[in-house]
Motif scaffolding. Structure first.
Motif, PDB file in Angstrom:
ATOM      1  N   THR A 175     -66.841 -24.391   4.411  1.00 40.40           N
ATOM      2  CA  THR A 175     -65.901 -24.104   5.488  1.00 40.40           C
ATOM      3  C   THR A 175     -65.484 -25.387   6.201  1.00 40.40           C
ATOM      4  O   THR A 175     -64.298 -25.576   6.520  1.00 40.40           O
ATOM      5  N   GLY A 176     -66.461 -26.272   6.456  1.00 38.37           N
ATOM      6  CA  GLY A 176     -66.129 -27.553   7.063  1.00 38.37           C
ATOM      7  C   GLY A 176     -65.207 -28.384   6.189  1.00 38.37           C
ATOM      8  O   GLY A 176     -64.241 -28.992   6.682  1.00 38.37           O
ATOM      9  N   ILE A 177     -65.466 -28.405   4.878  1.00 37.19           N
ATOM     10  CA  ILE A 177     -64.593 -29.147   3.958  1.00 37.19           C
ATOM     11  C   ILE A 177     -63.188 -28.572   3.964  1.00 37.19           C
ATOM     12  O   ILE A 177     -62.189 -29.304   4.026  1.00 37.19           O
ATOM     13  N   LEU A 178     -63.087 -27.247   3.919  1.00 42.99           N
ATOM     14  CA  LEU A 178     -61.777 -26.597   3.864  1.00 42.99           C
ATOM     15  C   LEU A 178     -60.978 -26.836   5.139  1.00 42.99           C
ATOM     16  O   LEU A 178     -59.795 -27.208   5.087  1.00 42.99           O
ATOM     17  N   MET A 179     -61.597 -26.644   6.295  1.00 39.11           N
ATOM     18  CA  MET A 179     -60.870 -26.778   7.557  1.00 39.11           C
ATOM     19  C   MET A 179     -60.433 -28.220   7.808  1.00 39.11           C
ATOM     20  O   MET A 179     -59.400 -28.458   8.442  1.00 39.11           O
ATOM     21  N   GLN A 180     -61.206 -29.179   7.342  1.00 35.71           N
ATOM     22  CA  GLN A 180     -60.822 -30.577   7.502  1.00 35.71           C
ATOM     23  C   GLN A 180     -59.632 -30.930   6.617  1.00 35.71           C
ATOM     24  O   GLN A 180     -58.712 -31.644   7.046  1.00 35.71           O
ATOM     25  N   ASN A 181     -59.610 -30.417   5.399  1.00 35.26           N
ATOM     26  CA  ASN A 181     -58.602 -30.846   4.428  1.00 35.26           C
ATOM     27  C   ASN A 181     -57.326 -30.021   4.462  1.00 35.26           C
ATOM     28  O   ASN A 181     -56.361 -30.384   3.789  1.00 35.26           O
ATOM     29  N   ILE A 182     -57.306 -28.927   5.222  1.00 29.70           N
ATOM     30  CA  ILE A 182     -56.049 -28.201   5.437  1.00 29.70           C
ATOM     31  C   ILE A 182     -55.555 -28.406   6.864  1.00 29.70           C
ATOM     32  O   ILE A 182     -54.697 -27.658   7.341  1.00 29.70           O
ATOM     33  N   ASP A 183     -56.142 -29.409   7.541  1.00 26.02           N
ATOM     34  CA  ASP A 183     -55.670 -29.881   8.855  1.00 26.02           C
ATOM     35  C   ASP A 183     -55.800 -28.853   9.964  1.00 26.02           C
ATOM     36  O   ASP A 183     -55.011 -28.862  10.928  1.00 26.02           O
ATOM     37  N   ILE A 184     -56.782 -27.974   9.862  1.00 23.87           N
ATOM     38  CA  ILE A 184     -57.065 -27.102  11.003  1.00 23.87           C
ATOM     39  C   ILE A 184     -57.820 -27.883  12.074  1.00 23.87           C
ATOM     40  O   ILE A 184     -57.584 -27.724  13.275  1.00 23.87           O
ATOM     41  N   VAL A 185     -58.740 -28.734  11.655  1.00 28.16           N
ATOM     42  CA  VAL A 185     -59.443 -29.642  12.555  1.00 28.16           C
ATOM     43  C   VAL A 185     -59.312 -31.053  11.989  1.00 28.16           C
ATOM     44  O   VAL A 185     -58.985 -31.239  10.814  1.00 28.16           O
ATOM     45  N   ASP A 186     -59.582 -32.033  12.848  1.00 30.10           N
ATOM     46  CA  ASP A 186     -59.532 -33.431  12.425  1.00 30.10           C
ATOM     47  C   ASP A 186     -60.759 -34.143  12.986  1.00 30.10           C
ATOM     48  O   ASP A 186     -60.727 -34.681  14.098  1.00 30.10           O
ATOM     49  N   ILE A 187     -61.853 -34.101  12.223  1.00 30.17           N
ATOM     50  CA  ILE A 187     -63.100 -34.740  12.650  1.00 30.17           C
ATOM     51  C   ILE A 187     -63.081 -36.175  12.142  1.00 30.17           C
ATOM     52  O   ILE A 187     -63.402 -36.449  10.980  1.00 30.17           O
ATOM     53  N   ASP A 188     -62.676 -37.101  13.005  1.00 35.69           N
ATOM     54  CA  ASP A 188     -62.591 -38.500  12.610  1.00 35.69           C
ATOM     55  C   ASP A 188     -63.715 -39.299  13.257  1.00 35.69           C
ATOM     56  O   ASP A 188     -64.659 -38.733  13.812  1.00 35.69           O
ATOM     57  N   SER A 189     -63.607 -40.622  13.192  1.00 39.70           N
ATOM     58  CA  SER A 189     -64.673 -41.490  13.699  1.00 39.70           C
ATOM     59  C   SER A 189     -64.834 -41.395  15.208  1.00 39.70           C
ATOM     60  O   SER A 189     -65.879 -41.769  15.749  1.00 39.70           O
ATOM     61  N   SER A 190     -63.811 -40.893  15.921  1.00 32.81           N
ATOM     62  CA  SER A 190     -63.942 -40.761  17.373  1.00 32.81           C
ATOM     63  C   SER A 190     -64.953 -39.698  17.775  1.00 32.81           C
ATOM     64  O   SER A 190     -65.408 -39.664  18.918  1.00 32.81           O
ATOM     65  N   PHE A 191     -65.327 -38.824  16.839  1.00 33.14           N
ATOM     66  CA  PHE A 191     -66.324 -37.795  17.107  1.00 33.14           C
ATOM     67  C   PHE A 191     -67.752 -38.317  16.928  1.00 33.14           C
ATOM     68  O   PHE A 191     -68.709 -37.600  17.214  1.00 33.14           O
ATOM     69  N   GLU A 192     -67.904 -39.520  16.413  1.00 29.80           N
ATOM     70  CA  GLU A 192     -69.218 -40.029  16.047  1.00 29.80           C
ATOM     71  C   GLU A 192     -70.218 -40.029  17.204  1.00 29.80           C
ATOM     72  O   GLU A 192     -71.385 -39.648  17.013  1.00 29.80           O
ATOM     73  N   PRO A 193     -69.843 -40.429  18.438  1.00 31.36           N
ATOM     74  CA  PRO A 193     -70.837 -40.373  19.526  1.00 31.36           C
ATOM     75  C   PRO A 193     -71.395 -38.976  19.781  1.00 31.36           C
ATOM     76  O   PRO A 193     -72.553 -38.829  20.173  1.00 31.36           O
ATOM     77  N   ILE A 194     -70.565 -37.947  19.557  1.00 31.77           N
ATOM     78  CA  ILE A 194     -71.031 -36.576  19.781  1.00 31.77           C
ATOM     79  C   ILE A 194     -71.837 -36.083  18.590  1.00 31.77           C
ATOM     80  O   ILE A 194     -72.957 -35.568  18.747  1.00 31.77           O
TER      81      ILE A 194
END
Length: 600
Positions: A175-194
């Motif tokens: 689910t995480g792979i799918l949502m990232q690659n169809i642009d529902i979410v965008d978990i980039d490097s800015s999320f790293e501190p969290i």
């Protein structure tokens, strides 16, 4: 022939009427209009009941188009295979739930209400966060909002995968792979501190559960088997992955050993689902194979995480050569020492008869293990934290059992299972969301898969070799090797760690990305294959215990927990005796002889 004087001819009439009534229900054609006038009422009643019975059968199978006594449709068979009723008969559901959502086409009310409760908690948590932090939790681009959507969707995806008798973490990862690659979410490097801190908390819970699941009596009984089958295959796989990583992926030795220590860990979260299903059918119970596998998984996890922590501390240490050399022994001694100290503290605090003893023990153990993980990273001895966490949980379990707690019904373990329900989708969905198809290198994927295939083959071979002398036959050794091949939790928790420790646009960044990719591939490759193989070939490889299981011998719920696999060694004579005693206690004296004849 002359009838006796006390013979009542009306008895024959009543018997014939009753026979006609019963036969009429089963076959209304037998109740014809030519029956005697006195039987007309019986005939009409039989036909009415026959119509009611037929309509009831049709209503029960309105989705299958088959009779109640005939084989159902393929859809019914599929749903029945995917679903299972709650083992606990003491369940509640709304009056019309079974009509609106009939079994097995829909989940039970307990499963539905649990999922709905988690959804409400997630939405309410987002509302609270939005009032506190503002735009960071605002839809659609707020970081916390995207994490919330990702976690809730992954929880749903994991639940859907469990309907197919596979571990839910597989659905969460995809689910995480799918949502990232169809642009529902965008978990980039800015999320790293969290995400970095969330992974650490998830690692704390993983290690606490690993320590609480190391049954002391099982370890004493199977100590040599656990040591042989646990350490030798782990060491062999670590060496193979490290060497192949050095010469195939062109890693420095430090990154190679870091990769080997993470990939060689075993995930009990994958194996428990299949082991519980096999255990309920009696497979492998007599020799305690599920207990052996769980003990091996717990020890492998502890050694893998501690080894990775030591390697990580050495890689990024800025101290002298002497401090680097002393890193490993100090981490081992310090971590185990802190864990034993904190476990003994849990013995004296709180007092065992305190009305809030369960809650206080859970909080005390959680705080101590969190200090162990975060504090060891802060002082530069990352390998001490995991050892301290597992040691504290295991020591606490031992002393609590001395105070009257049962290993099977450990309230602390139940509490951490609830915490894992929240952190499992966070860990695997975020790990999956870090896989972006457009950034993947097909050449690296093929090399990583070749390393994983070679390491799995070597691990299976070594497991079967060192299993000689452990009381297992060839088929049971092969099943054990397949079961401890699964990887998931440790790889998801530690795979992305190096990405947060290296600088961007550097050679070490490329190495860290390759390490993460191989860890993600190990989950995708081994978790479903191991689960499917255990489900299909498990009944063919393991011996089935013929002794009957009483209802009290099974868990009161079907929660897929490691705790559900305790007390697996069965004495057939003792089990049969207990079964007979329970039956006899519920019978009157006049019924004892009937029960004995039935048993014979």
């Amino acid at each position: 022939m002359e009838q006796p004087s006390n013979y009542n001819s009306s008895g024959i009439d009543h018997y014939n009427a009753a026979s006609g009534f019963i036969m009429g229900i089963d076959n209304p054609a037998l109740c014809t209009e030519s029956d005697e006038p006195g039987n007309n009422d019986v005939t009409k009643l039989a036909r009415s009941l026959s119509k009611i019975s037929t309509s009831s059968q049709k209503s029960k199978t309105r989705f299958s188009d088959n009779g109640d006594d005939n084989p159902r449709s393929w859809w019914y068979a599929f749903c029945l295979k995917c679903r299972s009723k709650e083992a606990d008969s003491d369940t509640w559901e709304p009056p019309y739930w079974s009509y609106i959502c009939p079994y097995p086409f829909f989940p039970g009310y307990r499963s539905f209400s649990r999922l709905f409760g988690l959804l409400v908690i997630g939405i309410a948590s987002w509302c609270v966060l939005y009032t506190i932090v503002g735009q960071i939790a605002a839809p659609p681009n707020g970081k916390l909002f995207q994490l919330l959507i990702l976690v809730l969707a992954s929880k749903l995806g994991g639940w859907l995968v469990t309907l197919c008798s596979l571990p839910g973490l597989i659905g969460m990862l995809f689910t995480g792979i799918l949502m990232q690659n169809i642009d529902i979410v965008d978990i980039d490097s800015s999320f790293e501190p969290i995400t970095k801190q969330l992974r650490k908390v998830a690692l704390v819970i993983i290690l606490i559960r690993a320590g609480l699941d190391l049954d002391p009596s099982a370890l004493r009984r199977l100590k040599w088997s656990v040591i042989k089958i646990g350490l030798a295959p782990w060491l062999a796989e670590t060496i193979v992955v490290s060497v192949l990583g050095k010469f195939i992926l062109d890693f420095p030795w430090s990154y190679s050993f870091a990769l080997g220590s993470v990939v060689s860990a075993v995930s009990p979260a994958v194996t428990v689902v299949c082991l519980l299903r096999l255990r309920s059918k009696g497979y492998g119970v007599a020799k305690g194979i599920p207990t052996l596998i769980i003990a091996i998984a717990g020890i492998d996890d502890a050694i893998s995480v501690a080894s990775f922590g030591i390697i990580e501390s050495v890689m990024f240490s800025s101290g002298s050569l002497t401090s680097v050399i002393l890193q490993a022994p100090i981490s081992i001694v310090g971590g185990i020492g802190f864990g034993v100290f904190w476990g003994l503290l849990c013995y004296y605090t709180p007092e065992k008869n305190d009305p809030y003893v369960n809650q206080l023990r859970i909080l005390l153990l959680l705080v101590g293990c969190t200090i162990s993980i975060f504090g060891s990273d802060y002082i530069g001895y990352g390998g001490a934290g995991p050892l301290g966490c597992v040691s504290a949980a295991f020591t606490a379990l031992v002393v609590w059992c001395k105070q009257g707690w049962d290993v099977e019904e450990n309230s602390a373990n139940e509490g951490f299972e609830i915490l894992w329900m929240f952190f499992e989708p966070i860990l695997f969905s975020v790990t999956g969301a870090q896989i972006k198809f457009h950034e993947l290198d097909g050449h690296i994927i093929l090399l990583g898969l070749s390393i994983l295939v070679a390491s799995c083959i070597i691990r299976i071979a070594v497991t079967m070799l060192v299993g000689i002398g452990c009381g297992l036959n060839l088929k049971e050794k092969f099943f054990t090797a397949i079961a401890i091949m699964a990887k998931a939790t440790v790889q998801a928790a530690l795979g992305p760690v190096l990405l947060g420790l290296v600088e961007k646009k550097s050679d070490e960044r490329a190495y860290a990305e390759k390490v993460f990719m191989v860890c993600a591939l190990s989950i995708i490759f081994t978790a479903p294959i191991s689960a499917i193989f255990m489900t299909i070939i498990g009944p063919k490889l393991l011996n089935k215990t013929s002794a009957p299981f009483s209802a009290d011998a099974l868990r009161r719920s079907v929660r897929l927990s490691i705790r559900s696999l305790r007390n697996l060694t069965v004495d057939p004579v003792k089990e049969l005796t207990t079964f007979d005693e329970e039956k006899m206690n519920g019978l009157t004296k006049s019924e004892h002889s009937d029960f004995n004849r039935t048993k014979l």
